[in-house]
Enzyme design. Sequence first.
Site, PDB file in Angstrom:
ATOM      1  CG  ASP A 449      -2.004   1.036   1.143  1.00 23.57           C
ATOM      2  OD1 ASP A 449      -1.892   1.936   0.303  1.00 23.57           O
ATOM      3  OD2 ASP A 449      -2.979   0.938   1.913  1.00 23.57           O
ATOM      4  CG  LEU A 450       1.586   3.273  -3.664  1.00 20.80           C
ATOM      5  CD1 LEU A 450       1.303   4.119  -4.892  1.00 20.80           C
ATOM      6  CD2 LEU A 450       3.040   2.813  -3.649  1.00 20.80           C
ATOM      7  CG  ASP A 492      -3.095   3.712  -2.257  1.00 18.35           C
ATOM      8  OD1 ASP A 492      -4.057   2.942  -1.999  1.00 18.35           O
ATOM      9  OD2 ASP A 492      -2.613   4.489  -1.419  1.00 18.35           O
TER      10      ASP A 492
END
Length: 844
Positions: A449-450, A492
């Site tokens: 996960d960004l 994301d």
Amino acid sequence: MFAARHNVLLLLSPVAVLNLRRRLAMGGRGNPVNEPAINVRGRDKEDGSAPRSRLRQILPREFASLIALAALAVMLTVIMLELQTSATAYIIGESHWSKAQQYASHVLHGYAASGDPQQLKLARDALRVPLSDHQARLALERDPPDLAAARQGFLRGLNAPQDVDRMIRMYRYFNNAPFFRDSVAQWRIGDAHVIALQGIADEMEAAHAAGQVTAVQTHAWQRRILELDATLRPIEAAFSQSLVDGARMLKTILTVASILLFLAIAGVLILILRWSLRRIHASEGMFRSAFHQAAVGMLKMKLDGRILEANEAIGEILNCPPEELQGKLLGELLDADALARIALAEDRGIDWTLCETPIEQCFRRVDGESRWLRWTASMIDSDTDGEDRVFAVLEDVSESRRLGEEMRYQASHDAMTGLVNRREIDQRLQQSIDDARSFGDAHAFLFLDLDQFKLINDTCGHVAGDQLLRQIAGVLMLHMRSNDWMGRLGGDEFAIFLDHTGLDEALHIAERLRRALSASTFAWDGKRFNVTCSIGIARISGEQVDASDVLRSADRACYQAKEDGRNCIRVYRESDQLMSRRRDDLAWVAEIREAIVEGRIVLHAQRIEALHGPATLSYEILVRLVDAQGVVYPPDRFLPAAERFGEAVSIDRLVIAMALRQLDDHPAHLQALDLCHLNISAQSIANPDFCSHVANLLDITRVPPAKLCFELTETAAIGNMTRAREFIDEMRRRGCKIALDDFGSGMASFAYLKTLPVDVLKIDGVFIRDLANNAVDPVLVRSMCEVARSLGKITVAEWVEDRALIDRLHELGVDQAQGYGIHEPCALDELIAATTTHKAAENF
């Protein structure tokens, strides 16, 4: 050329296909001398389309005429047979009629001399037959006809029950028809004489009863009886003869009609036969050319697959003239794998039964290019040498297969990054679980996960966000192994599968990926951003049930990585307490959602007691969750999970709606109520739609806003001051009150009283529970009460567990008290019922 071929195919019919196959089996294209050739490309109206159009219009008319004639023949036959049967029934009925009349005349002749009552009874019984028929006729001649009386009359006249209905129908609809009209006339005359005969019987019975019978009277009666009998015999014969003549006439009519209908049907059949022959003759030439001008490929082969004839379409598809295809084996055109699937064992040729249904196979062109064809093969009999032939129809589906593969790719890949999408990720994970369960393999799964992606997306726009996702995908793919794969879960979030990898090695690979992202930068519109990520790792083994188990485990680990500061890696292990809490929270979230849907969220209430002035009815609404087994859980068991996973807003909306509904349903309780406190979570305050939602509820309810008090925690209000102020202003504008819950727990509680226009301060219980045991808490409570009083606000002491504190709180200036020492929470229904009953008792 394609248009001409298409027009030819549209005119194919089962008869023509059979004719075409038979001619192909004969090895020729027809006889051009005896049968005219048809120019498919440029056919004029006189030679082609006009006759066919006219024939198409004639055929339905001829068939309709044939059906109509056949139906007419059947109908006439049925009518004639019914009339004949009805006439026969009347003839049989007349037989009963005449026999009964003659027998009655004979018995009455003897009765005239003897005066024997038994003979009179026999005569009357016999006369009942013609008299009953007479009554039936009179019933039918009424307006409207009395069908029930007529049926009873015919039955008493000894007519067969199965003939009665048809006798009634014949009399009703054909009493004026030739022959039967004459029979009816004779019937009426005969009835008059029968009635006269009955009158003689009545006269004789009266005379014999009086005992005044003389020989002269006896002879006179006997003479009259004989005269009536003699008169009735020709009438009876005329009745029967008229019906017989009518039956003969019907037979004659039926014979003539049958002959005429037979001739008409034969004529129609001859017309249809001529039409069929003309149609076949007109279409044979067209179908001879259809083989060579068809838009699809066609082959005629021997059973061993040797091509006898090929059309131009298959030549174009395979880039080979049809003449060169003749003599080749089908196996020379098929791909080796395709040929193996339809070949018989031991190189004994082709199994044509496998080709009877459409199959798609790869064919090789002369230039070496491959083409995918959908084809079917049919066995046809040969009329010449007795050897079977194979007729194949082939269609080029190469383009459709290419489009199909492209659609399948689009269905399984993310359009933005080109990575596999969530659907494909689930399928691949499930396959890896199944393989691990079958073969004992172990793999690793990374949930990436960004960090701060929303910041870039909101700052630079969605176009920049999309470009960043593509860049991230490219960077990660450069640092992955060849046997691993990567996909995009959505937003994301990315998924990375590490094939045959243990957790230690997976941790090393994840660290390499994390560093690669940290070392990269994203530039957009003159701005540069550092990119980091949080990674959760889960082990894939045969122990998982499905792909959702793997995703859930990796997601929990990733969530923990974010909670631990982001830009780090966490491994999911069942023994970790944090992971265990995360798992419990997710279980509670699922339970909360089910409880909301199934109506297992219930309301309790705890009274708030006024320490000054008259007693009032005020309470705080408390929420409870009832599980499927009926166990009731307090809010501290499930609300933390709801707040962590965004379900607090749904609970708040539901609680407010339920409370307003219950208050609305109990007007007596509502009238006695002073204030109802409703808690609002921090998530609801931050939700931009929550304020308008509550406003809408207030618009449709009959509960006065002045009886409602919304409680906001100090931390919730401070956490989103703008939204909190908007909510407070809107609710107070409508007349509601606002309470600041847990007052004093924050570091700047008094300072926020200047910016938050609240009406009630609920002093945090930490200052109340030890009020009697230390000197600091009373000072703080007193100061809070003095500040509140100077600002015109009401104070409520929470966590009052002992009524012994009431006097002390009153001394410190507290206005109201709440806690288990005041009132133990109960179901809201119970509180409403108790207060309503108490109010009624006071009024009484």
